[in-house]
Design a protein around this motif. Structure first.
Motif, mmCIF file in Angstrom:
data_model
loop_
_atom_site.group_PDB
_atom_site.id
_atom_site.type_symbol
_atom_site.label_atom_id
_atom_site.label_comp_id
_atom_site.label_asym_id
_atom_site.label_seq_id
_atom_site.Cartn_x
_atom_site.Cartn_y
_atom_site.Cartn_z
ATOM 1 N N ASP A 6 0.849 -1.194 0.000
ATOM 2 C CA ASP A 6 0.000 0.000 0.000
ATOM 3 C C ASP A 6 0.891 1.253 0.000
ATOM 4 O O ASP A 6 2.071 1.179 0.370
ATOM 5 N N ASP A 8 -0.335 4.996 0.968
ATOM 6 C CA ASP A 8 -0.579 5.927 2.083
ATOM 7 C C ASP A 8 -0.584 5.206 3.437
ATOM 8 O O ASP A 8 -1.368 4.293 3.660
ATOM 9 N N GLY A 9 0.305 5.624 4.306
ATOM 10 C CA GLY A 9 0.389 5.020 5.631
ATOM 11 C C GLY A 9 1.286 3.795 5.677
ATOM 12 O O GLY A 9 1.492 3.220 6.749
ATOM 13 N N TYR A 15 -0.357 10.593 6.589
ATOM 14 C CA TYR A 15 -1.309 11.105 7.598
ATOM 15 C C TYR A 15 -0.737 12.205 8.464
ATOM 16 O O TYR A 15 -1.468 13.080 8.917
ATOM 17 N N TYR A 36 -9.895 5.575 10.395
ATOM 18 C CA TYR A 36 -9.284 5.720 9.078
ATOM 19 C C TYR A 36 -10.140 6.592 8.159
ATOM 20 O O TYR A 36 -9.632 7.207 7.237
ATOM 21 N N GLU A 134 -0.292 -3.614 4.387
ATOM 22 C CA GLU A 134 -1.424 -2.674 4.391
ATOM 23 C C GLU A 134 -1.529 -2.026 5.775
ATOM 24 O O GLU A 134 -1.009 -2.563 6.752
ATOM 25 N N ASP A 135 -2.195 -0.869 5.850
ATOM 26 C CA ASP A 135 -2.406 -0.255 7.159
ATOM 27 C C ASP A 135 -3.890 -0.087 7.487
ATOM 28 O O ASP A 135 -4.236 0.249 8.608
HETATM 29 MG MG LIG Z 1 -3.059 2.917 3.480
#
Ligand SMILES: [Mg+2]
Length: 182
Positions: A6, A8-9, A15, A36, A134-135
């Motif tokens: 992934d 973003d993050g 973030y 999220y 993944e986050d």
């Molecule tokens: Mg993410």
């Protein structure tokens, strides 16, 4: 192994920058993201949040630093012979700025796949991914339920019970260590 990563993050420390910019714009003072779904945190509609991102895309996507250890971690996975496929919820019209950001921080990439907020499961299958980093807990659950193991990068917004097939990792160093042991 063919690994989905992934952005973003996970690759980009998005973030940290987004909270700062959103606090300024919406006149709030949120320091820890517990949900999220950012529009809920800022108590605005999804459309309003989406508009803010569309209008400030360049800024919001170019400003973040990489996540701590991400570049080194990704480089070491590639050096070990793993193949990295980035799978992001960003949309295809954000490709240019996304690749420019990757170039800026010299993060290696061959394939970046844009889901445009659609399910990452279909893409994970299509790309025959064998593991996913993944986050976002909902994505992690959906991906692991489809039979692909997930390493979940720990974050304030992904706390809670873990289901089978998901392993929480505190940072990129742990991700690389876990992969070394597989
Ligand atoms: Mg993410």
């Amino acid at each position: 192994m063919r690994i989905g990563v992934d952005i973003d993050g996970v690759t980009s420390d998005s973030y940290t920058v987004w909270l700062r910019e959103l606090n300024q714009y919406f006149n709030k003072n949120i320091s820890i993201l517990e949900d999220y779904d950012i529009h809920l945190v800022y108590d605005v509609s999804w459309d309003e949040m989406n508009d803010f991102f569309k209008q400030n895309m360049e800024h919001l996507f170019m400003l973040p630093q990489p996540m701590k250890g991400a570049k080194q971690g990704i480089e070491s996975l590639i050096a070990q012979g793993h193949e990295i496929i980035y799978v992001t919820a960003r949309s295809a019209d954000e490709e240019e700025v996304t690749l420019r950001w990757m170039d800026k921080y010299k993060i290696p990439y061959d394939n970046v796949v844009f889901s445009d907020f659609k399910s990452k499961v279909d893409l994970a299958r299509q790309w025959q991914l064998e593991l996913f980093i993944e986050d976002y807990m909902k994505n992690a659950e959906a991906i692991s339920e489809s039979g692909i193991p997930v390493l979940l990068l720990n974050a304030s917004y992904n706390q809670g019970e873990m289901t089978k097939g998901i392993k929480r990792c505190r940072d990129w160093m742990e991700i690389v260590n876990v992969l070394n042991r597989i």
